[in-house]
Design a protein around this motif. Structure first.
Motif, PDB file in Angstrom:
ATOM      1  N   GLN A  68       0.855  -1.186   0.000  1.00 53.76           N
ATOM      2  CA  GLN A  68       0.000   0.000   0.000  1.00 53.76           C
ATOM      3  C   GLN A  68       0.886   1.229   0.000  1.00 53.76           C
ATOM      4  OE1 GLN A  68      -2.547   0.614   3.435  1.00 53.76           O
ATOM      5  NE2 GLN A  68      -3.944   1.892   2.258  1.00 53.76           N
ATOM      6  N   TYR A  69       0.936   1.907  -1.147  1.00 51.63           N
ATOM      7  CA  TYR A  69       1.687   3.141  -1.252  1.00 51.63           C
ATOM      8  C   TYR A  69       0.886   4.279  -0.614  1.00 51.63           C
ATOM      9  CZ  TYR A  69       4.521   0.492  -4.520  1.00 51.63           C
ATOM     10  OH  TYR A  69       5.316  -0.460  -5.090  1.00 51.63           O
ATOM     11  N   PRO A  70       1.537   5.330  -0.183  1.00 53.03           N
ATOM     12  CA  PRO A  70       0.820   6.435   0.476  1.00 53.03           C
ATOM     13  C   PRO A  70      -0.342   6.936  -0.358  1.00 53.03           C
ATOM     14  CG  PRO A  70       3.188   6.726   0.696  1.00 53.03           C
ATOM     15  CD  PRO A  70       2.996   5.561  -0.222  1.00 53.03           C
ATOM     16  N   VAL A  92      13.698   5.152  -2.997  1.00 53.31           N
ATOM     17  CA  VAL A  92      12.775   5.992  -2.223  1.00 53.31           C
ATOM     18  C   VAL A  92      11.326   5.662  -2.581  1.00 53.31           C
ATOM     19  CG1 VAL A  92      12.002   8.357  -1.808  1.00 53.31           C
ATOM     20  CG2 VAL A  92      14.453   7.840  -1.895  1.00 53.31           C
ATOM     21  N   SER A  93      11.084   5.352  -3.835  1.00 58.51           N
ATOM     22  CA  SER A  93       9.727   5.056  -4.304  1.00 58.51           C
ATOM     23  C   SER A  93       9.167   3.746  -3.746  1.00 58.51           C
ATOM     24  CB  SER A  93       9.693   4.991  -5.834  1.00 58.51           C
ATOM     25  OG  SER A  93      10.615   4.040  -6.303  1.00 58.51           O
ATOM     26  N   ASP A  94       9.996   2.959  -3.080  1.00 55.74           N
ATOM     27  CA  ASP A  94       9.520   1.727  -2.444  1.00 55.74           C
ATOM     28  C   ASP A  94       8.910   1.980  -1.069  1.00 55.74           C
ATOM     29  OD1 ASP A  94      12.396  -0.024  -3.739  1.00 55.74           O
ATOM     30  OD2 ASP A  94      10.362   0.075  -4.568  1.00 55.74           O
ATOM     31  N   SER A  95       8.987   3.189  -0.605  1.00 53.68           N
ATOM     32  CA  SER A  95       8.405   3.527   0.695  1.00 53.68           C
ATOM     33  C   SER A  95       6.913   3.258   0.667  1.00 53.68           C
ATOM     34  CB  SER A  95       8.672   4.997   1.027  1.00 53.68           C
ATOM     35  OG  SER A  95      10.048   5.248   1.119  1.00 53.68           O
ATOM     36  N   ALA A  96       6.462   2.405   1.574  1.00 51.42           N
ATOM     37  CA  ALA A  96       5.068   1.943   1.559  1.00 51.42           C
ATOM     38  C   ALA A  96       4.862   1.032   2.768  1.00 51.42           C
ATOM     39  CB  ALA A  96       4.769   1.170   0.277  1.00 51.42           C
ATOM     40  N   GLU A 100      15.190   6.364   2.649  1.00 56.32           N
ATOM     41  CA  GLU A 100      15.704   7.738   2.631  1.00 56.32           C
ATOM     42  C   GLU A 100      16.915   7.853   1.707  1.00 56.32           C
ATOM     43  OE1 GLU A 100      16.605   8.103   6.783  1.00 56.32           O
ATOM     44  OE2 GLU A 100      14.644   8.977   7.225  1.00 56.32           O
ATOM     45  N   LEU A 101      17.108   9.056   1.192  1.00 58.55           N
ATOM     46  CA  LEU A 101      18.264   9.313   0.316  1.00 58.55           C
ATOM     47  C   LEU A 101      19.562   9.288   1.120  1.00 58.55           C
ATOM     48  CD1 LEU A 101      16.839  12.207  -1.855  1.00 58.55           C
ATOM     49  CD2 LEU A 101      17.394   9.899  -2.628  1.00 58.55           C
TER      50      LEU A 101
END
Lengths: 114, 113
Positions: free
Chosen positions: B38-40, B82-86, B112-113
């Motif tokens: 589930q992405y933001p 970063v786009s995997d944050s979920a 995080e970067l």
């Protein structure tokens, strides 16, 4: 094809009020499921429709929750009266696959009871 | 009954780090196993699945192998972005048991970067 649509996306109501959530499944999908995630916990099954019939409602928490699927198309989930512990995200999913391995979920309705 | 246990979050990683999210299960019957994401601001999406022992599910650089001997289905990715944050959910379904999914509690990943 259009996906599973749920609305509203967010709802904030006061304790004791009534709220109705709606789910439009993918056209032609006989199976429709409702799930709920209470804050920080697992997503739990609520009930399963096959067409307009309730196949399994073992996950419904109590009789304040009423689900319907008239005509075997869209479904509604009514909470009356709402309590604080009903807050959470309500997900709907539909499937035409009998193995249970091909669900499509909606984006959920975030319900907050204050 | 059926249950899924996954590691507590949140998990915070630097970009390009290796990711493992542990998942173990108990099931009455022979389950199919899934990872949902589930992405933001979005709904649940199927990330990958495996339907029998030793199968490996893979998608978007993520992998998980169905291990019947250890009743596990750990999610891995060699280099996160970063786009995997979920939030990642492990789940199972036992066909013929009403086809209802049993989920874990979810693991929030922040990259995080």
């Amino acid at each position: 094809e259009a996906g599973v649509t749920q609305f509203p996306s967010h709802s904030v109501i006061e304790k004791g009020q009534t709220v109705t959530l709606r789910c439009d499944p993918i056209s032609g999908h006989d199976n429709l499921y409702w799930y709920r995630r209470v804050m920080g916990k697992e997503i739990k099954f609520l009930l399963h429709f096959v067409k307009e019939s309730k196949q399994d409602e073992s996950g419904m928490p109590n009789n304040r929750f009423l689900a319907e699927r008239t005509g075997g198309t869209y479904s509604t989930l009514k909470v009356q009266p709402a309590e604080l512990e009903d807050s959470g995200v309500y997900f709907c999913a539909s499937s035409q696959d009998v193995t249970g391995t091909r669900y499509t979920f909606g984006s959920g309705t975030r319900l907050t009871v204050v | 009954g059926n249950s899924v246990t996954q590691m507590e979050g949140p998990v915070t990683l630097s970009e390009e780090a290796f990711l493992t999210i542990n998942c173990t299960y108990t099931a009455t019957g022979y389950p199919s196993l899934f990872w949902y994401v589930q992405y933001p601001g979005e709904g649940l999406q199927l990330l990958l699945k495996a339907t029998k022992a030793d199968d490996k599910g893979s998608n978007k650089g993520f992998e998980a192998t169905y291990r019947k001997e250890t009743t596990s289905f750990h999610l891995e990715k060699g280099s996160v972005q970063v786009s995997d944050s979920a939030v990642y959910f492990c789940a199972l379904v036992v066909t013929g048991g009403g086809n209802k999914l049993t989920f874990g509690t979810g693991t929030q990943l922040k990259v995080e970067l």
